[in-house]
Write a protein that holds these residues in place. Sequence first.
Motif, short mmCIF file in Angstrom:
data_model
loop_
_atom_site.label_atom_id
_atom_site.label_comp_id
_atom_site.label_asym_id
_atom_site.label_seq_id
_atom_site.Cartn_x
_atom_site.Cartn_y
_atom_site.Cartn_z
N TYR A 249 1.22 -1.74 -0.07
CA TYR A 249 0.51 0.15 0.20
C TYR A 249 0.80 1.23 0.63
O TYR A 249 2.14 0.94 0.24
CB TYR A 249 -0.81 0.17 1.31
N LEU B 251 -6.05 12.65 2.14
CA LEU B 251 -5.19 12.06 0.61
C LEU B 251 -6.00 12.04 -0.31
O LEU B 251 -6.87 12.38 -0.93
CB LEU B 251 -6.32 10.25 0.97
N TYR C 17 -4.37 6.83 -3.92
CA TYR C 17 -3.30 5.64 -3.13
C TYR C 17 -3.50 4.32 -4.22
O TYR C 17 -3.78 4.74 -5.11
CB TYR C 17 -4.33 5.70 -1.44
N VAL D 290 -2.54 0.19 -4.09
CA VAL D 290 -2.84 -1.15 -3.37
C VAL D 290 -1.50 -2.33 -3.66
O VAL D 290 -2.14 -2.94 -3.31
CB VAL D 290 -4.25 -1.33 -3.25
N GLY E 264 -3.15 -1.91 3.67
CA GLY E 264 -3.93 -0.73 4.08
C GLY E 264 -4.94 -1.01 4.95
O GLY E 264 -4.03 0.18 5.49
N TYR E 265 -5.50 -1.73 5.31
CA TYR E 265 -6.33 -1.27 6.38
C TYR E 265 -6.75 -2.35 6.93
O TYR E 265 -7.57 -2.10 8.27
CB TYR E 265 -7.87 -1.54 5.36
N SER E 266 -5.65 -2.84 7.03
CA SER E 266 -5.70 -4.38 8.31
C SER E 266 -4.36 -3.25 8.98
O SER E 266 -4.60 -3.90 10.88
CB SER E 266 -3.80 -5.43 7.70
N GLY E 267 -4.69 -1.93 9.45
CA GLY E 267 -3.77 -1.89 10.91
C GLY E 267 -2.27 -1.26 10.64
O GLY E 267 -1.96 -0.71 12.10
N THR F 78 1.56 -0.52 10.82
CA THR F 78 1.44 0.80 10.62
C THR F 78 1.80 1.42 9.20
O THR F 78 2.56 0.78 8.84
CB THR F 78 3.69 0.95 11.09
N ILE F 79 2.16 2.64 9.31
CA ILE F 79 1.66 3.92 7.95
C ILE F 79 3.16 4.42 8.27
O ILE F 79 3.12 4.99 9.16
CB ILE F 79 0.96 4.33 7.54
#
Lengths: 114, 116
Positions: free
Chosen positions: A31, A45, A48, A50, A97-100, A102-103
């Motif tokens: 992501y 945003l 993006y 994926v 992306g959506y699994s939380g 670390t970004i």
Amino acid sequence: NAGVTQTPKFQVLKTGQSMTLQCAQDMNHEYMSWYRQDPGMGLRLIHYSVGAGITDQGEVPNGYNVSRSTTEDFPLRLLSAAPSQTSVYFCASSLQGYSGNTIYFGEGSWLTVV
Amino acid sequence: AQTVTQSQPEMSVQEAETVTLSCTYDTSENNYYLFWYKQPPSRQMILVIRQEAYKQQNATENRFSVNFQKAAKSFSLKISDSQLGDTAMYFCAFLPRVAGSYQLTFGKGTKLSVIP
């Protein structure tokens, strides 16, 4: 480990010019995304991705174009720069992306359109 | 759509004291993540702490802890033993835990100044 690398760090453009902000990550993240930060605002945003070959629009996509030909790179193109695009731009990546997960954010690119 | 509200544009705290930054959010989702990011003058976005909504236990990271109140949709950040290096903008952010949802929604930030 370089993490997320953005170039250039600073850029001044004239209205109507085009340019590309580069973003690269070396963490094999699926992501990647681009945000812009305006004074007094949080990040918003723009676009993006994926995975390689897959992109989609975020909250504020107008005036920007993206592509994802490789896992590592996610360039942001300004097609015809406008003063309203003066902002600080951040590239971010995460494993998914959506699994939380670390970004990770790049250090930002300061863009001024005159 | 989600919204994140940080009602304190600026705050200050004495070095070594404790300060709490407020964040409320609005969502119809049941599963999500909440984050606090720190942005020092260098503008680098640094993850401070993360909370998963399905976990009742409040997250802690050294001097940083959160008070997560799911029913009230509140997610405050407590900084203990404040240090000069804590001076920064702090952003609260929300991420739905939903397949196909990838947008972090940020609040407008709280500028924290730690006073020597």
